[in-house]
Scaffold this active site. Structure first.
Site, PDB file in Angstrom:
ATOM      1  N   HIS A 246      59.049  31.212  50.495  1.00 20.27           N
ATOM      2  CA  HIS A 246      59.341  30.403  49.302  1.00 20.27           C
ATOM      3  C   HIS A 246      60.486  30.961  48.453  1.00 20.27           C
ATOM      4  O   HIS A 246      60.317  31.286  47.284  1.00 20.27           O
ATOM      5  CB  HIS A 246      58.079  30.225  48.441  1.00 20.27           C
ATOM      6  CG  HIS A 246      57.005  29.437  49.127  1.00 20.27           C
ATOM      7  ND1 HIS A 246      55.815  29.108  48.527  1.00 20.27           N
ATOM      8  CD2 HIS A 246      56.939  28.923  50.387  1.00 20.27           C
ATOM      9  CE1 HIS A 246      55.067  28.422  49.390  1.00 20.27           C
ATOM     10  NE2 HIS A 246      55.726  28.313  50.528  1.00 20.27           N
ATOM     11  N   GLU A 339      57.097  16.592  47.535  1.00 18.59           N
ATOM     12  CA  GLU A 339      57.508  15.759  46.401  1.00 18.59           C
ATOM     13  C   GLU A 339      59.001  15.467  46.373  1.00 18.59           C
ATOM     14  O   GLU A 339      59.815  16.277  46.787  1.00 18.59           O
ATOM     15  CB  GLU A 339      57.183  16.478  45.075  1.00 18.59           C
ATOM     16  CG  GLU A 339      55.714  16.626  44.793  1.00 18.59           C
ATOM     17  CD  GLU A 339      55.427  17.219  43.408  1.00 18.59           C
ATOM     18  OE1 GLU A 339      56.387  17.493  42.655  1.00 18.59           O
ATOM     19  OE2 GLU A 339      54.236  17.396  43.105  1.00 18.59           O
ATOM     20  N   TYR A 349      57.358  20.339  36.043  1.00 20.73           N
ATOM     21  CA  TYR A 349      56.972  19.503  37.181  1.00 20.73           C
ATOM     22  C   TYR A 349      55.591  19.862  37.743  1.00 20.73           C
ATOM     23  O   TYR A 349      55.205  19.375  38.795  1.00 20.73           O
ATOM     24  CB  TYR A 349      58.108  19.491  38.223  1.00 20.73           C
ATOM     25  CG  TYR A 349      59.274  18.728  37.628  1.00 20.73           C
ATOM     26  CD1 TYR A 349      59.400  17.364  37.804  1.00 20.73           C
ATOM     27  CD2 TYR A 349      60.163  19.359  36.747  1.00 20.73           C
ATOM     28  CE1 TYR A 349      60.391  16.635  37.164  1.00 20.73           C
ATOM     29  CE2 TYR A 349      61.161  18.646  36.101  1.00 20.73           C
ATOM     30  CZ  TYR A 349      61.267  17.279  36.316  1.00 20.73           C
ATOM     31  OH  TYR A 349      62.235  16.565  35.656  1.00 20.73           O
TER      32      TYR A 349
END
Ligand code: HEC
Length: 465
Positions: A246, A339, A349
């Site tokens: 990530h 998303e 978000y």
């Protein structure tokens, strides 16, 4: 319909209790053959030995598809009836059978058909190792990153043997390495090229897992060598993490001269809400690394001044709308939570306070999908398609696609075309399928569409017939 399903569940439940869990062939015959065929070659459901994996080829994806099912297509979930060992035994059996029939991924298609166009497909570059991104210096010169840390050049359609020398050393582990390359919108005048990569701290860390974080630099290429390097963003070293996943990361520019990039949560979802940390956020800086005065958190005590938005899990697709200048992103969610977002200054978000996804082992992250102070995605994909690479089509060749959004997907091996009106996606079409894992998608200088594939490490070029 419901009764059949219940009976079917009871049927497999009772079977799976009595069979030898290690025997993949037997388990397959009892649980799967009715749909996928006695010889795995397909029946009511697809063949499992033709080398085509619509929902992910690697064992991890196959495992998830069996364990959690693909409910909207009628592939049942075996979570309740097969142990992980049973599922692995079935996968071994599938792999063995694949080898026997000599299943091979078919070669890349020569043409493809969409609703609007028949397309020619050309191999633009091949033999690459985990190519990650593509951008163009001019109409005859492309730059391609390879994740292990090489910057490659394609000149007049030929991939040069030698990578650019002296590019930054990257941490090539897990999902990390050399990620995005972006050519300055004013490249002709200034020669700047931007790179995003995993930067590792070596000095002072003797352990075998030194901490790392995403870093942004710019430099120039002279005599096939990286020079004039400037570090534009380097996070405080105490925020670096020993995880290897990530990192994000894409780099894009808006018409006002801002540079946006995103860093993934680095495996620490809760940190995506913490504005003192760089991870799980979108950042905005100027092209020389300085901080815009109107950045949303510049006046917040303790906040990182480069932050632009919060609560973004792992963005690997970013694009600025050619006319409105809006920033759009695609983000890898957890299982069922990929998303699409339009990112606005200072907004949150939601990750990991709200999400539509579950953990990949099926456990719940949170029941919450909404909060008044948090944004909803413009679209989410359930199941996850593993979104990666994003661009607004900016060319003239595919004139019907002008300003539509091209979305890449790793796991589903797709490029999707999205038509957006205001905040809504009003149409979605798969325009590329099953050619390889899509890592990046980009409009080239003359309007062709370039798709960066992994497995095989190839870049294809699409033009209308
Ligand atoms: C009731 C029918 C049914 C049964 C039983 C079933 N499947 Fe499926 N499976 C499907 C359908 C439908 C799909 C979606 C693809 C398609 O349309 O054929 C699918 C997809 C899959 C995929 C994804 C394929 C890809 O291309 O990525 C895998 C893997 C899979 N099934 C494995 C299994 C295994 C292993 C079993 C037994 C434990 C099993 N299935 C039992 C119907 C079934």
């Amino acid at each position: 319909m419901k009764t059949t399903f219940v009976l079917f569940t009871i049927f497999i439940l009772s079977l799976s209790l009595t069979v030898n869990a290690q025997d993949g062939a037997l388990l397959y015959g009892q649980n799967c053959a009715s749909c996928h065929g006695a010889n795995l070659g397909g029946g009511n459901a697809t063949s499992l030995v033709d080398g085509i994996w619509q929902f992910g080829a690697e064992n991890g994806y196959v495992f998830r598809n069996i364990k959690f099912g693909i409910p909207h297509l009628g592939m049942p979930s075996y979570e309740a009836t097969l142990s992980d060992g049973d599922i692995n035994a079935i996968i071994s059996y599938i792999r063995e059978s694949e080898n026997k029939v000599g299943a091979k991924k078919p070669p890349i298609a020569k043409e493809m058909e969409t609703m609007d166009y028949k397309m020619d497909v050309e191999i633009f570059a091949e033999g690459l190792e985990v190519p990650w991104a593509i951008d163009f210096m001019d109409k005859n010169t492309a730059l391609i990153t390879e994740r292990p840390g090489r910057l490659r050049i394609v000149k007049n359609g030929i991939l040069l043997d030698e990578p650019v020398k002296n590019t930054p050393e990257v941490l090539n582990q897990g999902q990390g390495g050399l990620m995005d390359v972006a050519v300055d919108p004013d490249f002709k005048e200034n020669g700047w090229i931007y790179l995003a990569y995993s930067h590792v701290l070596t000095s002072g860390y003797d352990g075998n897992r030194p901490p790392a974080m995403t870093r942004i630099v710019r430099g120039k290429i002279e005599n096939n060598s990286w020079t004039n390097e400037e570090v534009l963003f380097e996070a405080p070293h105490d925020t670096y993490r020993t995880t290897r996943h990530h990192y994000g990361c894409r780099i894009v520019f808006d018409p006002e001269g801002h540079l946006f990039f995103a860093i993934g949560d680095r495996g620490a979802g809760y940190q995506a809400q913490d504005f003192t940390l760089p991870n799980g956020k979108v950042h905005r800086i100027f092209k020389d690394g300085s901080i815009p005065e109107d950045n949303p958190f510049v006046n917040e005590e303790g906040a990182m001044k480069s932050l632009f938005s919060l609560g973004n899990r792992n963005i690997q697709g970013m694009a600025v709308h050619p006319e409105t200048g809006e920033l759009w992103t695609t983000e890898h969610g957890p299982l069922g939570g990929d998303e699409l977002n339009r990112i606005e200054s200072g907004k949150n978000y939601g990750w990991e306070t709200i999400t539509y996804g579950k953990n990949y082992n099926g456990t719940i992250i949170t029941e919450e999908t909404h909060r008044p102070d948090m944004e909803q995605p413009n679209l989410y994909w359930r199941p996850s398609i593993a979104v990666c690479g994003l661009d607004f089509y900016r060319g003239d060749l595919f004139s019907k696609w002008k300003n539509k959004l091209l979305v890449g997907a790793l796991k589903y091996e797709e490029v999707r075309l999205l038509q957006i009106e205001g905040d809504n996606v009003i149409h979605e079409e798969v325009i590329v399928k099953n050619q390889g894992r899509v890592r990046d998608v980009s409009t080239g200088p003359e309007g062709a569409i370039y798709v960066v594939l992994n497995n095989p490490g190839t870049v294809i070029k699409l033009t209308p017939q």
